[in-house]
Design a protein around this motif. Sequence first.
Motif, PDB file in Angstrom:
ATOM      1  N   THR A  56       0.850  -1.183   0.000  1.00 45.00           N
ATOM      2  CA  THR A  56       0.000   0.000   0.000  1.00 45.00           C
ATOM      3  C   THR A  56       0.889   1.238   0.000  1.00 45.00           C
ATOM      4  OG1 THR A  56      -0.059   0.079   2.402  1.00 45.00           O
ATOM      5  CG2 THR A  56      -1.791  -1.216   1.297  1.00 45.00           C
ATOM      6  N   ASN A  57       0.292   2.408  -0.129  1.00 41.66           N
ATOM      7  CA  ASN A  57       1.077   3.644  -0.132  1.00 41.66           C
ATOM      8  C   ASN A  57       1.897   3.795   1.139  1.00 41.66           C
ATOM      9  OD1 ASN A  57       0.347   4.492  -2.676  1.00 41.66           O
ATOM     10  ND2 ASN A  57      -1.410   5.664  -1.962  1.00 41.66           N
ATOM     11  N   ASP A  58       1.319   3.422   2.278  1.00 36.43           N
ATOM     12  CA  ASP A  58       2.056   3.516   3.546  1.00 36.43           C
ATOM     13  C   ASP A  58       3.261   2.579   3.546  1.00 36.43           C
ATOM     14  OD1 ASP A  58       0.300   5.388   4.533  1.00 36.43           O
ATOM     15  OD2 ASP A  58      -0.911   3.932   5.638  1.00 36.43           O
ATOM     16  N   VAL A  59       3.059   1.371   3.050  1.00 37.13           N
ATOM     17  CA  VAL A  59       4.153   0.399   2.989  1.00 37.13           C
ATOM     18  C   VAL A  59       5.214   0.890   2.009  1.00 37.13           C
ATOM     19  CG1 VAL A  59       4.762  -1.962   2.301  1.00 37.13           C
ATOM     20  CG2 VAL A  59       2.707  -1.551   3.644  1.00 37.13           C
ATOM     21  N   LYS A  60       4.781   1.426   0.879  1.00 40.23           N
ATOM     22  CA  LYS A  60       5.703   1.941  -0.129  1.00 40.23           C
ATOM     23  C   LYS A  60       6.554   3.071   0.452  1.00 40.23           C
ATOM     24  CE  LYS A  60       5.664   3.871  -4.792  1.00 40.23           C
ATOM     25  NZ  LYS A  60       4.842   4.259  -5.930  1.00 40.23           N
ATOM     26  N   GLU A  61       5.933   3.998   1.146  1.00 36.88           N
ATOM     27  CA  GLU A  61       6.667   5.108   1.759  1.00 36.88           C
ATOM     28  C   GLU A  61       7.663   4.603   2.797  1.00 36.88           C
ATOM     29  OE1 GLU A  61       4.082   8.228   3.179  1.00 36.88           O
ATOM     30  OE2 GLU A  61       2.984   8.241   1.275  1.00 36.88           O
ATOM     31  N   THR A  62       7.270   3.604   3.563  1.00 37.52           N
ATOM     32  CA  THR A  62       8.172   3.021   4.556  1.00 37.52           C
ATOM     33  C   THR A  62       9.367   2.365   3.876  1.00 37.52           C
ATOM     34  OG1 THR A  62       6.328   2.646   6.072  1.00 37.52           O
ATOM     35  CG2 THR A  62       8.336   1.377   6.467  1.00 37.52           C
TER      36      THR A  62
END
Length: 134
Positions: A56-62
């Motif tokens: 997800t976007n959160d995982v991608k940013e992390t």
Amino acid sequence: MTKSEWSATNHKKMELNCKALYIIFCALGPDVYAKVSSYESAKEVWDKLEVIREGTNDVKETKIGLLNLEYENFKMNSNEDIKSMFNQFSTIVNQLKGFGEEISEDKLVQKLIYSLPESWDSKKTTIIEAKDLK
């Protein structure tokens, strides 16, 4: 609306969707195929593949944050040869580029040179003096 009531545009869209699904499905391994085979549109399959690949976007940013940290802290280990050091550096940079991060060639060269250990200081100085790193 039944299939016989479709307009020429609807038929063309369905044909393109089927072609796209076929191409995507042919490129997938059995494990990934099993995760997306139930979707009916190429767009749905593509979106699911993005989540499978990048999260997800959160995982991608992390992931991007961790890769940036790994890039910033990158140093050649004392027991490492230059080839394996470069391979590790390339892996980090390629992963960052895969997430859309842009790093200029100048910065990559500088980072690579300054990542060399103290035992390489004379070689680093020679490289820096011999070449304009910009």
